[in-house]
Enzyme design. Structure first.
Site: not given
Length: 305
Positions: A72, A217, A225
Protein backbone atom coordinates in the site's frame (compact mmCIF):
# COMPACT_ATOMS: atom_id res chain seq x y z
CA UNK A 1 -24.19 -19.64 15.21
CA UNK A 2 -25.86 -22.64 16.92
CA UNK A 3 -29.08 -24.54 16.32
CA UNK A 4 -32.11 -24.37 18.58
CA UNK A 5 -34.31 -27.35 19.37
CA UNK A 6 -37.02 -25.96 17.05
CA UNK A 7 -34.57 -26.15 14.15
CA UNK A 8 -34.13 -22.42 13.71
CA UNK A 9 -30.76 -20.73 13.95
CA UNK A 10 -29.93 -19.03 17.22
CA UNK A 11 -27.60 -16.04 17.16
CA UNK A 12 -25.05 -15.89 19.93
CA UNK A 13 -24.42 -12.57 21.74
CA UNK A 14 -22.13 -10.28 19.77
CA UNK A 15 -18.59 -10.62 21.09
CA UNK A 16 -16.55 -7.42 21.30
CA UNK A 17 -13.14 -9.09 21.08
CA UNK A 18 -11.49 -12.06 19.40
CA UNK A 19 -8.45 -14.02 20.69
CA UNK A 20 -6.13 -13.77 17.69
CA UNK A 21 -3.76 -16.70 17.63
CA UNK A 22 -5.65 -18.14 20.57
CA UNK A 23 -4.30 -15.61 23.06
CA UNK A 24 -3.91 -12.14 21.56
CA UNK A 25 -7.20 -10.32 22.24
CA UNK A 26 -8.19 -7.70 19.66
CA UNK A 27 -11.37 -5.69 19.33
CA UNK A 28 -13.25 -7.16 16.42
CA UNK A 29 -13.89 -3.86 14.65
CA UNK A 30 -10.49 -2.64 13.55
CA UNK A 31 -9.03 -0.13 11.11
CA UNK A 32 -7.59 -0.69 7.63
CA UNK A 33 -5.01 1.61 6.06
CA UNK A 34 -5.51 1.13 2.31
CA UNK A 35 -7.63 4.28 2.06
CA UNK A 36 -4.75 6.35 3.40
CA UNK A 37 -3.01 5.87 0.04
CA UNK A 38 -3.90 7.14 -3.41
CA UNK A 39 -5.91 5.59 -6.27
CA UNK A 40 -4.78 2.05 -6.94
CA UNK A 41 -3.22 2.12 -3.46
CA UNK A 42 -0.35 4.05 -5.03
CA UNK A 43 1.27 7.12 -3.50
CA UNK A 44 -0.33 9.47 -0.96
CA UNK A 45 -4.03 10.31 -0.91
CA UNK A 46 -3.89 13.59 0.99
CA UNK A 47 -1.88 15.36 3.62
CA UNK A 48 0.40 13.11 5.64
CA UNK A 49 -0.59 14.85 8.86
CA UNK A 50 -4.26 14.04 8.22
CA UNK A 51 -3.50 10.33 7.77
CA UNK A 52 -1.46 10.30 10.98
CA UNK A 53 -4.29 12.03 12.83
CA UNK A 54 -6.88 9.47 11.67
CA UNK A 55 -4.67 6.58 12.78
CA UNK A 56 -4.20 8.15 16.20
CA UNK A 57 -7.91 8.82 16.53
CA UNK A 58 -8.69 5.19 15.70
CA UNK A 59 -6.55 4.00 18.60
CA UNK A 60 -7.93 6.69 20.89
CA UNK A 61 -11.40 5.36 20.04
CA UNK A 62 -10.39 1.88 21.19
CA UNK A 63 -9.22 0.17 18.01
CA UNK A 64 -6.67 -2.54 18.82
CA UNK A 65 -6.21 -4.08 15.34
CA UNK A 66 -4.58 -2.05 12.56
CA UNK A 67 -4.47 -3.78 9.16
CA UNK A 68 -1.95 -2.67 6.55
CA UNK A 69 0.26 -4.09 3.78
CA UNK A 70 3.75 -3.49 2.45
CA UNK A 71 2.46 -2.71 -1.05
CA UNK A 72 0.00 0.00 0.00
CA UNK A 73 1.88 3.01 -1.23
CA UNK A 74 4.03 0.92 -1.65
CA UNK A 75 5.58 1.17 1.80
CA UNK A 76 3.73 4.37 2.61
CA UNK A 77 0.91 2.91 4.70
CA UNK A 78 3.36 1.10 6.98
CA UNK A 79 5.39 4.29 7.37
CA UNK A 80 2.26 6.20 8.33
CA UNK A 81 1.35 3.57 10.93
CA UNK A 82 4.78 3.87 12.50
CA UNK A 83 4.78 7.66 12.41
CA UNK A 84 1.38 7.78 14.09
CA UNK A 85 1.64 4.99 16.62
CA UNK A 86 5.20 3.82 17.31
CA UNK A 87 6.23 2.98 19.93
CA UNK A 88 3.06 0.92 19.98
CA UNK A 89 0.87 0.95 23.07
CA UNK A 90 0.26 -2.28 24.94
CA UNK A 91 -2.63 -4.22 23.49
CA UNK A 92 -2.34 -2.85 19.95
CA UNK A 93 -1.82 -5.42 17.19
CA UNK A 94 -0.49 -4.33 13.81
CA UNK A 95 -1.17 -6.71 10.94
CA UNK A 96 0.64 -6.38 7.64
CA UNK A 97 0.98 -8.38 4.45
CA UNK A 98 3.75 -9.45 2.09
CA UNK A 99 4.10 -11.56 -1.02
CA UNK A 100 2.97 -9.07 -3.68
CA UNK A 101 5.27 -6.64 -5.49
CA UNK A 102 3.97 -3.38 -6.99
CA UNK A 103 5.55 -1.76 -10.05
CA UNK A 104 2.79 0.76 -10.84
CA UNK A 105 -0.67 1.81 -9.70
CA UNK A 106 -2.17 -1.05 -11.73
CA UNK A 107 0.56 -3.71 -11.67
CA UNK A 108 0.64 -6.41 -8.99
CA UNK A 109 3.12 -9.30 -9.10
CA UNK A 110 2.88 -12.30 -6.77
CA UNK A 111 6.25 -13.40 -5.38
CA UNK A 112 6.26 -16.14 -2.75
CA UNK A 113 9.87 -17.24 -2.99
CA UNK A 114 11.17 -17.80 0.55
CA UNK A 115 14.05 -15.35 0.17
CA UNK A 116 11.67 -12.67 -1.10
CA UNK A 117 9.18 -13.25 1.71
CA UNK A 118 11.96 -12.88 4.25
CA UNK A 119 13.21 -9.69 2.62
CA UNK A 120 9.68 -8.26 2.51
CA UNK A 121 9.02 -9.08 6.15
CA UNK A 122 12.31 -7.55 7.30
CA UNK A 123 11.57 -4.40 5.28
CA UNK A 124 8.15 -4.20 6.97
CA UNK A 125 9.78 -4.55 10.37
CA UNK A 126 12.01 -1.56 9.58
CA UNK A 127 9.17 0.60 8.23
CA UNK A 128 6.90 -0.29 11.16
CA UNK A 129 9.75 0.36 13.64
CA UNK A 130 9.14 -2.84 15.54
CA UNK A 131 10.96 -6.05 16.36
CA UNK A 132 7.88 -8.26 16.05
CA UNK A 133 4.87 -8.01 13.73
CA UNK A 134 1.70 -9.13 15.50
CA UNK A 135 0.10 -10.70 12.42
CA UNK A 136 1.95 -11.28 9.15
CA UNK A 137 -0.26 -12.32 6.26
CA UNK A 138 0.76 -13.91 2.97
CA UNK A 139 -0.98 -11.51 0.58
CA UNK A 140 -1.34 -14.14 -2.14
CA UNK A 141 -0.22 -17.72 -2.50
CA UNK A 142 2.31 -17.92 -5.33
CA UNK A 143 1.27 -20.69 -7.74
CA UNK A 144 4.87 -20.97 -8.94
CA UNK A 145 6.23 -21.81 -5.48
CA UNK A 146 5.24 -24.89 -3.43
CA UNK A 147 2.97 -23.98 -0.53
CA UNK A 148 5.34 -25.81 1.82
CA UNK A 149 8.15 -23.42 0.90
CA UNK A 150 6.05 -20.29 1.32
CA UNK A 151 4.65 -21.34 4.68
CA UNK A 152 8.04 -22.68 5.71
CA UNK A 153 9.51 -19.20 5.26
CA UNK A 154 6.83 -17.72 7.51
CA UNK A 155 7.40 -20.48 10.06
CA UNK A 156 11.09 -19.56 10.21
CA UNK A 157 10.24 -15.91 10.76
CA UNK A 158 7.81 -16.91 13.50
CA UNK A 159 10.41 -19.08 15.23
CA UNK A 160 12.86 -16.17 15.09
CA UNK A 161 10.34 -13.94 16.83
CA UNK A 162 9.96 -11.57 13.89
CA UNK A 163 6.26 -12.38 13.54
CA UNK A 164 3.83 -13.68 16.12
CA UNK A 165 0.82 -14.87 14.10
CA UNK A 166 0.54 -16.09 10.50
CA UNK A 167 -2.35 -15.36 8.16
CA UNK A 168 -3.40 -16.07 4.57
CA UNK A 169 -5.11 -13.67 2.17
CA UNK A 170 -7.54 -14.78 -0.55
CA UNK A 171 -7.57 -18.55 -0.28
CA UNK A 172 -10.06 -21.29 -1.07
CA UNK A 173 -11.34 -23.72 1.53
CA UNK A 174 -9.17 -26.43 0.01
CA UNK A 175 -6.05 -24.26 0.20
CA UNK A 176 -6.80 -23.37 3.81
CA UNK A 177 -7.25 -27.02 4.76
CA UNK A 178 -3.93 -27.88 3.15
CA UNK A 179 -2.18 -24.97 4.84
CA UNK A 180 -3.56 -26.08 8.21
CA UNK A 181 -2.09 -29.53 7.60
CA UNK A 182 1.33 -27.93 7.13
CA UNK A 183 1.56 -25.35 9.91
CA UNK A 184 -0.33 -23.20 12.37
CA UNK A 185 -2.51 -20.58 10.70
CA UNK A 186 -4.09 -17.83 12.79
CA UNK A 187 -6.18 -15.83 10.33
CA UNK A 188 -7.65 -15.54 6.86
CA UNK A 189 -8.35 -12.35 4.94
CA UNK A 190 -10.84 -12.98 2.12
CA UNK A 191 -13.44 -10.75 0.54
CA UNK A 192 -16.71 -11.14 2.44
CA UNK A 193 -19.56 -8.74 3.02
CA UNK A 194 -23.33 -8.43 3.00
CA UNK A 195 -23.43 -8.79 -0.79
CA UNK A 196 -20.51 -11.16 -1.37
CA UNK A 197 -20.62 -14.36 0.66
CA UNK A 198 -18.73 -16.62 -1.73
CA UNK A 199 -16.18 -17.34 1.02
CA UNK A 200 -18.78 -18.80 3.38
CA UNK A 201 -17.03 -22.18 3.24
CA UNK A 202 -13.76 -20.55 4.27
CA UNK A 203 -15.57 -18.71 7.06
CA UNK A 204 -16.97 -21.98 8.37
CA UNK A 205 -13.49 -23.49 8.42
CA UNK A 206 -12.25 -20.48 10.36
CA UNK A 207 -15.06 -21.02 12.89
CA UNK A 208 -14.15 -24.70 13.21
CA UNK A 209 -10.46 -24.01 13.78
CA UNK A 210 -10.78 -20.80 15.80
CA UNK A 211 -9.16 -18.57 13.17
CA UNK A 212 -9.83 -14.88 12.77
CA UNK A 213 -11.47 -13.91 9.46
CA UNK A 214 -10.63 -10.35 8.37
CA UNK A 215 -13.12 -9.58 5.60
CA UNK A 216 -11.86 -7.18 2.99
CA UNK A 217 -14.21 -4.82 1.20
CA UNK A 218 -16.46 -5.11 4.31
CA UNK A 219 -18.63 -2.30 2.94
CA UNK A 220 -18.99 -4.01 -0.47
CA UNK A 221 -16.71 -1.41 -2.07
CA UNK A 222 -19.50 1.13 -2.45
CA UNK A 223 -22.07 -1.33 -3.86
CA UNK A 224 -24.70 -0.88 -1.14
CA UNK A 225 -27.27 0.39 -3.63
CA UNK A 226 -30.37 -0.90 -5.42
CA UNK A 227 -32.34 -3.58 -3.59
CA UNK A 228 -29.63 -3.71 -0.94
CA UNK A 229 -30.08 0.00 -0.27
CA UNK A 230 -33.81 -0.43 0.34
CA UNK A 231 -33.29 -3.24 2.85
CA UNK A 232 -30.43 -1.41 4.55
CA UNK A 233 -32.42 1.81 4.77
CA UNK A 234 -35.28 -0.04 6.41
CA UNK A 235 -33.03 -1.51 9.10
CA UNK A 236 -30.98 1.68 9.44
CA UNK A 237 -34.12 3.70 10.06
CA UNK A 238 -35.02 1.52 13.04
CA UNK A 239 -31.58 2.06 14.57
CA UNK A 240 -30.90 5.66 13.60
CA UNK A 241 -27.89 4.39 11.68
CA UNK A 242 -26.35 4.59 8.20
CA UNK A 243 -26.24 1.88 5.54
CA UNK A 244 -22.54 1.36 6.18
CA UNK A 245 -23.06 0.94 9.90
CA UNK A 246 -25.71 -1.71 9.32
CA UNK A 247 -23.48 -3.56 6.84
CA UNK A 248 -20.67 -3.62 9.42
CA UNK A 249 -23.04 -4.59 12.22
CA UNK A 250 -24.27 -7.50 10.08
CA UNK A 251 -20.69 -8.79 9.82
CA UNK A 252 -20.22 -8.56 13.59
CA UNK A 253 -23.47 -10.50 14.09
CA UNK A 254 -22.81 -13.00 11.30
CA UNK A 255 -19.94 -14.82 13.02
CA UNK A 256 -17.83 -14.29 16.15
CA UNK A 257 -14.64 -14.84 14.13
CA UNK A 258 -15.32 -12.00 11.67
CA UNK A 259 -13.04 -9.02 12.39
CA UNK A 260 -13.75 -6.28 9.81
CA UNK A 261 -11.17 -3.54 9.37
CA UNK A 262 -12.88 -0.78 7.34
CA UNK A 263 -10.61 2.07 6.34
CA UNK A 264 -11.04 5.77 5.73
CA UNK A 265 -9.09 9.00 5.70
CA UNK A 266 -11.96 10.94 7.29
CA UNK A 267 -12.30 11.32 11.08
CA UNK A 268 -16.09 11.62 10.72
CA UNK A 269 -16.30 8.44 8.64
CA UNK A 270 -14.04 6.69 11.14
CA UNK A 271 -16.42 7.60 13.96
CA UNK A 272 -19.36 6.41 11.87
CA UNK A 273 -17.71 3.05 11.17
CA UNK A 274 -16.77 2.46 14.80
CA UNK A 275 -20.32 3.26 15.85
CA UNK A 276 -21.41 0.03 14.15
CA UNK A 277 -20.08 -1.92 17.13
CA UNK A 278 -22.83 -0.44 19.31
CA UNK A 279 -25.69 -1.63 17.08
CA UNK A 280 -27.61 -4.72 18.13
CA UNK A 281 -29.57 -6.15 15.24
CA UNK A 282 -32.86 -7.90 15.96
CA UNK A 283 -33.92 -11.27 14.58
CA UNK A 284 -36.16 -9.40 12.15
CA UNK A 285 -33.27 -7.21 11.02
CA UNK A 286 -31.07 -10.23 10.46
CA UNK A 287 -33.68 -12.14 8.50
CA UNK A 288 -34.08 -9.25 6.09
CA UNK A 289 -30.35 -8.73 5.65
CA UNK A 290 -29.55 -12.43 5.38
CA UNK A 291 -32.11 -12.74 2.58
CA UNK A 292 -30.43 -10.14 0.36
CA UNK A 293 -29.28 -11.62 -2.93
CA UNK A 294 -25.51 -11.30 -3.32
CA UNK A 295 -23.95 -9.46 -6.22
CA UNK A 296 -22.17 -11.31 -8.99
CA UNK A 297 -18.63 -11.77 -7.76
CA UNK A 298 -15.72 -9.66 -8.87
CA UNK A 299 -12.50 -11.33 -9.91
CA UNK A 300 -11.73 -13.62 -6.93
CA UNK A 301 -8.05 -12.78 -7.27
CA UNK A 302 -8.66 -9.03 -7.27
CA UNK A 303 -5.38 -7.82 -5.66
CA UNK A 304 -6.85 -4.98 -3.64
CA UNK A 305 -7.57 -6.92 -0.43
Amino acid sequence: MTERTDGRAKREPVAETFPLGGGLPVRRLGFGTAQLTGPGYWGPRGERADAVAVLRRAVERGVTLIDTADNYGPGLAEELVAEALAPYPAGLTVATKGGVVRTSDSAWHVDGRPERLRAMCEASLRRLRTETIGLYQLHRLDPAVPMEEQLGALDELRREGKIRCVGLDTVTAEQLERALSLTGIDSVQNRFNLLDRASTGVLELCETHGLAFLPWFPLANGALTGAAASALDSVAGRHGATRGQIALAWLLHRSPVLCPTPGTGSPAHLDENLGAAEIRLSAEDLRGLDALAPLDRLDPLDPLG
